[in-house]
Write a protein that holds these residues in place. Structure first.
Motif, mmCIF file in Angstrom:
data_model
loop_
_atom_site.group_PDB
_atom_site.id
_atom_site.type_symbol
_atom_site.label_atom_id
_atom_site.label_comp_id
_atom_site.label_asym_id
_atom_site.label_seq_id
_atom_site.Cartn_x
_atom_site.Cartn_y
_atom_site.Cartn_z
ATOM 1 N N ILE A 18 -39.270 -20.269 24.482
ATOM 2 C CA ILE A 18 -39.409 -19.516 23.220
ATOM 3 C C ILE A 18 -38.547 -20.185 22.157
ATOM 4 C CG2 ILE A 18 -39.034 -17.277 22.078
ATOM 5 C CD1 ILE A 18 -39.414 -16.040 24.886
ATOM 6 N N GLU A 19 -39.190 -20.643 21.097
ATOM 7 C CA GLU A 19 -38.438 -21.309 20.040
ATOM 8 C C GLU A 19 -37.759 -20.268 19.158
ATOM 9 O OE1 GLU A 19 -39.878 -24.088 16.620
ATOM 10 O OE2 GLU A 19 -39.943 -25.183 18.535
ATOM 11 N N VAL A 20 -36.515 -20.528 18.829
ATOM 12 C CA VAL A 20 -35.782 -19.573 17.994
ATOM 13 C C VAL A 20 -34.896 -20.352 17.029
ATOM 14 C CG1 VAL A 20 -33.911 -19.320 19.694
ATOM 15 C CG2 VAL A 20 -34.308 -17.513 18.061
ATOM 16 N N GLN A 21 -34.754 -19.825 15.817
ATOM 17 C CA GLN A 21 -33.843 -20.429 14.829
ATOM 18 C C GLN A 21 -32.680 -19.484 14.627
ATOM 19 O OE1 GLN A 21 -36.111 -21.252 11.221
ATOM 20 N NE2 GLN A 21 -35.590 -23.402 11.509
ATOM 21 N N VAL A 22 -31.492 -20.020 14.766
ATOM 22 C CA VAL A 22 -30.295 -19.190 14.570
ATOM 23 C C VAL A 22 -29.295 -19.953 13.719
ATOM 24 C CG1 VAL A 22 -30.488 -17.893 16.741
ATOM 25 C CG2 VAL A 22 -29.274 -20.061 16.716
ATOM 26 N N ALA A 23 -28.313 -19.210 13.213
ATOM 27 C CA ALA A 23 -27.292 -19.851 12.379
ATOM 28 C C ALA A 23 -26.454 -20.805 13.223
ATOM 29 C CB ALA A 23 -26.395 -18.783 11.757
ATOM 30 N N GLU A 24 -26.063 -21.922 12.606
ATOM 31 C CA GLU A 24 -25.184 -22.878 13.280
ATOM 32 C C GLU A 24 -23.937 -22.142 13.794
ATOM 33 O OE1 GLU A 24 -23.521 -25.760 10.612
ATOM 34 O OE2 GLU A 24 -23.827 -27.367 12.075
ATOM 35 N N GLY A 25 -23.478 -22.482 14.961
ATOM 36 C CA GLY A 25 -22.279 -21.824 15.506
ATOM 37 C C GLY A 25 -22.614 -20.668 16.434
ATOM 38 N N THR A 26 -23.878 -20.203 16.416
ATOM 39 C CA THR A 26 -24.278 -19.110 17.325
ATOM 40 C C THR A 26 -24.127 -19.577 18.768
ATOM 41 O OG1 THR A 26 -25.870 -18.363 15.692
ATOM 42 C CG2 THR A 26 -26.208 -17.565 17.929
ATOM 43 N N LEU A 27 -23.699 -18.675 19.626
ATOM 44 C CA LEU A 27 -23.574 -19.036 21.042
ATOM 45 C C LEU A 27 -24.942 -18.966 21.725
ATOM 46 C CD1 LEU A 27 -20.324 -16.983 21.685
ATOM 47 C CD2 LEU A 27 -20.512 -19.482 21.561
ATOM 48 N N VAL A 28 -25.107 -19.782 22.740
ATOM 49 C CA VAL A 28 -26.402 -19.830 23.448
ATOM 50 C C VAL A 28 -26.796 -18.439 23.941
ATOM 51 C CG1 VAL A 28 -27.522 -20.700 25.549
ATOM 52 C CG2 VAL A 28 -26.194 -22.257 24.099
ATOM 53 N N VAL A 29 -25.822 -17.682 24.446
ATOM 54 C CA VAL A 29 -26.136 -16.366 25.004
ATOM 55 C C VAL A 29 -26.698 -15.437 23.913
ATOM 56 C CG1 VAL A 29 -23.808 -15.408 24.679
ATOM 57 C CG2 VAL A 29 -25.223 -14.567 26.527
ATOM 58 N N ASP A 30 -26.157 -15.524 22.698
ATOM 59 C CA ASP A 30 -26.662 -14.686 21.600
ATOM 60 C C ASP A 30 -28.039 -15.177 21.140
ATOM 61 O OD1 ASP A 30 -24.466 -13.059 21.594
ATOM 62 O OD2 ASP A 30 -23.406 -14.168 20.041
ATOM 63 N N ALA A 31 -28.210 -16.499 21.103
ATOM 64 C CA ALA A 31 -29.511 -17.046 20.698
ATOM 65 C C ALA A 31 -30.588 -16.579 21.680
ATOM 66 C CB ALA A 31 -29.437 -18.566 20.646
ATOM 67 N N ALA A 32 -30.234 -16.580 22.963
ATOM 68 C CA ALA A 32 -31.205 -16.154 23.977
ATOM 69 C C ALA A 32 -31.547 -14.686 23.791
ATOM 70 C CB ALA A 32 -30.629 -16.388 25.367
ATOM 71 N N CYS A 93 -22.177 -18.285 27.369
ATOM 72 C CA CYS A 93 -21.355 -17.506 26.430
ATOM 73 C C CYS A 93 -20.299 -18.333 25.731
ATOM 74 C CB CYS A 93 -20.721 -16.307 27.130
ATOM 75 S SG CYS A 93 -19.334 -16.752 28.187
ATOM 76 N N THR A 94 -20.119 -19.583 26.156
ATOM 77 C CA THR A 94 -19.074 -20.379 25.501
ATOM 78 C C THR A 94 -19.647 -21.571 24.735
ATOM 79 O OG1 THR A 94 -18.789 -21.672 27.504
ATOM 80 C CG2 THR A 94 -17.265 -19.821 27.202
ATOM 81 N N ILE A 95 -20.947 -21.837 24.886
ATOM 82 C CA ILE A 95 -21.532 -23.051 24.285
ATOM 83 C C ILE A 95 -22.272 -22.686 22.992
ATOM 84 C CG2 ILE A 95 -23.086 -25.018 24.711
ATOM 85 C CD1 ILE A 95 -21.264 -25.041 27.008
ATOM 86 N N PRO A 96 -21.909 -23.304 21.884
ATOM 87 C CA PRO A 96 -22.677 -23.058 20.656
ATOM 88 C C PRO A 96 -24.005 -23.813 20.693
ATOM 89 C CG PRO A 96 -20.551 -24.144 20.184
ATOM 90 C CD PRO A 96 -20.765 -24.187 21.664
ATOM 91 N N VAL A 97 -24.972 -23.291 20.005
ATOM 92 C CA VAL A 97 -26.300 -23.934 19.974
ATOM 93 C C VAL A 97 -26.208 -25.275 19.258
ATOM 94 C CG1 VAL A 97 -27.593 -21.777 20.008
ATOM 95 C CG2 VAL A 97 -26.875 -22.735 17.815
ATOM 96 N N SER A 98 -27.147 -26.179 19.592
ATOM 97 C CA SER A 98 -27.267 -27.415 18.813
ATOM 98 C C SER A 98 -28.751 -27.728 18.638
ATOM 99 C CB SER A 98 -26.521 -28.565 19.486
ATOM 100 O OG SER A 98 -27.038 -28.773 20.767
ATOM 101 N N GLU A 99 -29.044 -28.524 17.652
ATOM 102 C CA GLU A 99 -30.434 -28.804 17.279
ATOM 103 C C GLU A 99 -31.206 -29.394 18.463
ATOM 104 O OE1 GLU A 99 -31.638 -27.862 14.332
ATOM 105 O OE2 GLU A 99 -33.620 -28.535 14.951
ATOM 106 N N GLY A 100 -32.361 -28.833 18.713
ATOM 107 C CA GLY A 100 -33.247 -29.357 19.748
ATOM 108 C C GLY A 100 -32.872 -28.956 21.170
#
Ligand code: SF4
Ligand code: SF4
Ligand code: FES
Length: 851
Positions: A18-32, A93-100
């Motif tokens: 599932i593709e999702v766009q979130v603000a830079e700095g968002t944690l992977v767990v929150d993006a999920a 919960c500790t890794i911020p998202v990154s492009e791609g």
């Protein structure tokens, strides 16, 4: 799907396809979570910094390969990114998202990792779900069912056995065996509320939560740890072993204890031991990110027991031959109607912000029909100014940070409105400039960028001093404050306030009575108007009132009397609702005795009720519905949680029945209809309907029973977020400056000291004392002196002293505190000492010790 702050750079990633766009700095767990993918957590909580302690959130993460020479993404033949997955699982919960980024939350490797973590956590877990209070709403139980091993490889005797009934204080119990060492509770106390009174002791499997404070778990926010504890390790004393979550029904409510207006859920159950009645089993927070986020204070959580007190009035009472005797509603109401009619123009109504808007509206209409006067029972003026220059519609403390100035004046925020203290603290942590003006230090000082000290009595003057340093228009300042006014701190604070893009002022009643609070409120309004901080969201004035609906009382037309004693003396009939003047002040009790006819509408037989000719039993908030307007002028609705008891009636209904007997048509049955009348007759409330109050929008973080692993067991809000009213300045009205000369600063004489009233969260009020659980936290009457002042009088810490106040001698305990100004005694309100205003008193070592 786009989530996150509008201005932040957006990052695109895919979680389980599932593709999702979130603000830079968002944690992977929150993006999920935002993509609707379920990644389990224990230690992570979206309101706190991640710590990566439990490893429950392990996922596979792939990142696009970058060519080291070109710095460009490497691509496959079809043009997509070449991905590289780590050899190990990573904590979402500790890794911020990154492009791609590609996140895989349900591969075989992930599921195996999850199962291993659960097996590890269960090695020392007692598995007593059948008797655990969290059973049925427990993340560990549910995640074990979803992902855990079907069978334990540990035999019971190999488990670590620890104590199961450890009181951390009188409000919270710890079951040491159940703790999975996630640290949420410790981090909440440290990060969110800055009361680091619990912590970890021991190591490894023996690690335990302990309290460091005396009394144990000494924090106004302790109950929240039981909501966010992901297992049944922390439970509240009043819910512990009382019910199972699936047996509970729930009703949406609003806390009635202070002007924040925290959203609550009241859990109820019909039970045998209560004679088959439906009773309240616990009070939980309900999410409203504009008001209380997902937190409530312990007063809001535990004080509700007053509503179930056996001391509640259940029947009308009529005075006959000098005695109050039970009567029917018809007898009582006929007597009231007759008494009010006989009094004619001399009728007064006296009501407090403990009543709902609907109650106050009906009461005010009745008062007007009688040509009487509607008086508000309060010690803090300024609600009319808040209606003009209060915070604008759209205000949210969560949006306040750098660029905003907050002035907190004459207010011990944590004691007067605990959740405001949290919200102001967080705003300061985000970079807001916090100016704290108070004669003594309070907890709010910890986050202050500017701290202003002034003598008690100079509350208005210190705000005018800030204005003086900015403006050519210079109001005269009283002598006692002129030097302070010239100080560099005042000038720096004033500059910070004026230069801020947004500014909010919270004023309270530390050291003031009603008379001094009027110039204070006006000075605060002037500062906001003169610096152009009115009429917009996140700008304006907030009164930190004593009651939950004081602002509503102002809006419904109740104003305080300058001299309540004189007003009572001149009254021929008096209708008191939700106020106990006789209990608060013996002088008012005397004044009441001069009134020919007194009606009291109350929950309990108060001192005022004892003097009445007719006593009318009112319903409590758990039995009825209505609306309250909080200090930010957000109108919010509460619902009945338990069926009506036989006997008491809702306040608005009692008033309407009296009105009916006087030939006046008021709504007696449905509060929604009263709100329709309010909306058509009170211009500020135009357009407010119960339907509008019930509107909700999606909130972040996701909480509640449908998603209870995330934000804890706090309830999601599906019953309404309320409506914030526009102040007059936001509707385009020009609000002029009003000049009220601040009074001269009262100083102590040579032999006496100045007693000043302060507010404590746990006092001896009608709605606190009946809650047994809070008793240990409600102090005996006391005063606080500077050690130097005490030494002069031969007083030592914790010793009994005689306080000579208004011609009476009261024995209280004296405590010493260096932060109290010299020659001043802090005297808490509503603690059995009749203090309303600053007053010179004598204090001496007690002549005889009262047993
Ligand atoms: S008591 Fe609960 S919240 Fe605290 S560390 Fe243990 S499991 Fe976590
Ligand atoms: S902060 Fe005020 S409104 Fe909120 S729970 Fe506490 S007493 Fe109630
Ligand atoms: S390590 Fe991520 S939730 Fe605990």
């Amino acid at each position: 799907m786009v989530y996150g702050a509008e201005m932040a750079k957006l990052v695109t990633l895919a979680v389980d396809g599932i593709e999702v766009q979130v603000a830079e700095g968002t944690l992977v767990v929150d993006a999920a979570k935002k993509a609707g993918v379920y990644i389990p957590v224990f230690c992570y909580h979206p309101k706190m910094e991640p710590v990566g302690m439990c490893r429950m959130c392990l996922v596979e993460i792939g990142r696009p390969l970058i060519n080291r020479e070109t710095g460009q993404f490497e691509r496959t033949e079809d043009g997509s990114h070449k991905m590289q997955f780590g050899s190990k699982l990573e904590t979402a919960c500790t890794i911020p998202v990154s492009e791609g980024m590609l996140v895989r939350g349900f591969t075989e490797k992930v599921l195996r990792g999850r199962k291993d973590i659960l097996e590890f956590l269960l090695t020392s877990h007692p598995l007593d779900c059948p008797i655990c209070d969290k059973g049925g709403e427990c993340p560990l139980q549910n995640l074990t069912m979803d992902f855990g091993p079907g069978k334990s490889r540990f035999i019971y005797d190999e488990k670590m056995h620890l104590s199961k009934h450890v009181p951390l204080g009188e409000l919270i119990y710890l079951d040491q065996e159940r703790c999975i060492q996630c640290g949420r509770c410790v981090r909440f106390q440290d990060e969110i509320v800055d009361d680091p009174v619990i912590g970890f002791a021991q190591r490894g499997r023996a690690l335990q939560i302990v309290t460091y404070s005396e009394p144990g778990f000494d924090s106004y926010f302790s109950g929240n740890t039981s909501d966010i504890c992901p297992v049944g390790a922390l439970t509240t004393s009043d819910f512990r072993f009382q019910a199972r979550p699936w047996e509970l029904n729930y009703a949406a409510s609003i806390c009635q204890q202070c002007p924040v207006g925290c959203n609550l859920t009241i859990n109820v159950r019909r039970e045998d031991k209560s004679g088959g009645a439906i009773v309240v089993k616990r009070v939980m927070p309900r999410q409203n990110e504009w008001v209380n986020e997902i937190w409530i204070c312990d007063k809001g959580r535990f004080a509700y027991h007053y509503a179930e007190s056996k001391e509640r009035l259940t029947q009308p009472l009529l005075r006959q031959n000098g005695e109050l005797v039970p009567a029917s509603w018809d007898e009582a109401l006929n007597r009231v109607a007759e008494g009010l009619k006989t009094a004619g123009k001399g009728a007064l109504t006296l009501a407090s912000g403990r009543l709902s808007n609907e109650d106050l509206f009906n009461l005010r209409i009745l008062t007007e029909a009688l040509d009487g006067k509607a008086i508000q029972y309060t010690n803090l003026a300024g609600g009319d100014l808040v209606a003009q220059v209060g915070v604008g519609q759209g205000t949210n403390f969560a949006d306040i940070g750098a660029g905003t100035a907050i002035l907190v004046v004459a207010c011990d925020l944590e004691e007067e409105a605990p959740i405001y203290w949290l919200r102001v603290k967080q705003a300061a942590e985000r970079g807001a400039k916090l100016i704290v003006a108070n004669p003594r230090s309070t907890k709010t000082d910890r986050y202050a960028t500017h701290t202003l000290r002034y003598p008690y009595g100079a509350e208005a003057a210190i705000v005018l001093a800030m204005l003086n340093s900015l403006s050519a228009k210079r109001p005269d300042l009283p002598k006692g404050v002129q030097e302070v006014a010239r100080s560099a701190e005042v000038q720096a604070a004033a500059r910070a306030f004026a230069e801020a893009e947004n500014a909010v002022v919270l004023f309270g009643s530390e050291g003031t009575g009603l008379a001094a609070s009027r110039p204070l409120a006006q000075a605060c309004a002037n500062l906001l108007i003169a610096t152009n901080h009115v009429g917009r969201a996140n700008n304006g004035l907030i009164g930190v009132w004593h009651s939950a609906n004081t602002q509503g009382a102002w809006d419904m037309g109740f104003t305080p009397a300058e001299d309540l004693g004189a007003a009572l003396h001149s009254a021929r009939a008096l209708y008191v609702a939700a106020a106990d003047p006789a209990g608060d002040d013996p002088a008012l009790a005397e004044a009441l005795k001069s009134v020919d006819f007194v009606v009291v509408q109350e929950l309990f037989l108060t001192e005022t009720a004892r003097l009445a000719d007719v006593v009318l039993p009112a319903q409590s908030f758990i039995e009825r519905e209505g609306t309250l307007t909080n200090a930010e002028r957000r109108v919010q609705r509460y619902h009945p949680a338990v069926p009506e008891r036989s006997g008491p009636l809702a306040d608005f209904a009692i008033t309407a029945r009296i009105a009916e007997r006087l030939g006046l048509d008021l709504e007696a049955r449905i509060p929604l209809r009263v709100m329709e009348r309010i909306a058509s007759q009170v211009p500020d409330y135009a357009g407010v309907t119960y339907q509008k109050l019930a509107e909700v929008v999606d909130q972040w973080p996701i909480v509640g029973r449908a998603d209870l692993y995330y934000g804890g067991t706090t309830y999601e809000n599906s019953q309404g977020l309320g409506v914030q009213l526009q102040p007059a300045a936001q509707r385009g009205e020009q609000i002029p400056l009003g000049w009220l000369q601040p009074s001269e600063v009262v100083m102590a004489g040579e032999t006496d000291i100045l007693a000043v009233p302060i507010t404590r969260l746990y006092d001896r009020g009608q709605t606190v004392v009946p809650s047994d659980l809070l008793h240990q936290r409600i102090p005996e009457p006391y005063l606080v002196l500077h050690p130097q002042t005490a030494r002069r009088m031969g007083i030592v810490n914790s010793s009994p002293v005689d306080l000579h106040l208004k011609g009476v001698v009261i024995q209280v305990t004296a405590f010493l505190d260096e932060s109290v100004p010299e020659n001043v005694a802090l005297v808490p309100r509503s603690m059995g000492i009749p203090i309303t205003d600053p007053v010179p008193v004598e204090v001496e070592v007690a002549e005889k010790i009262v047993a």
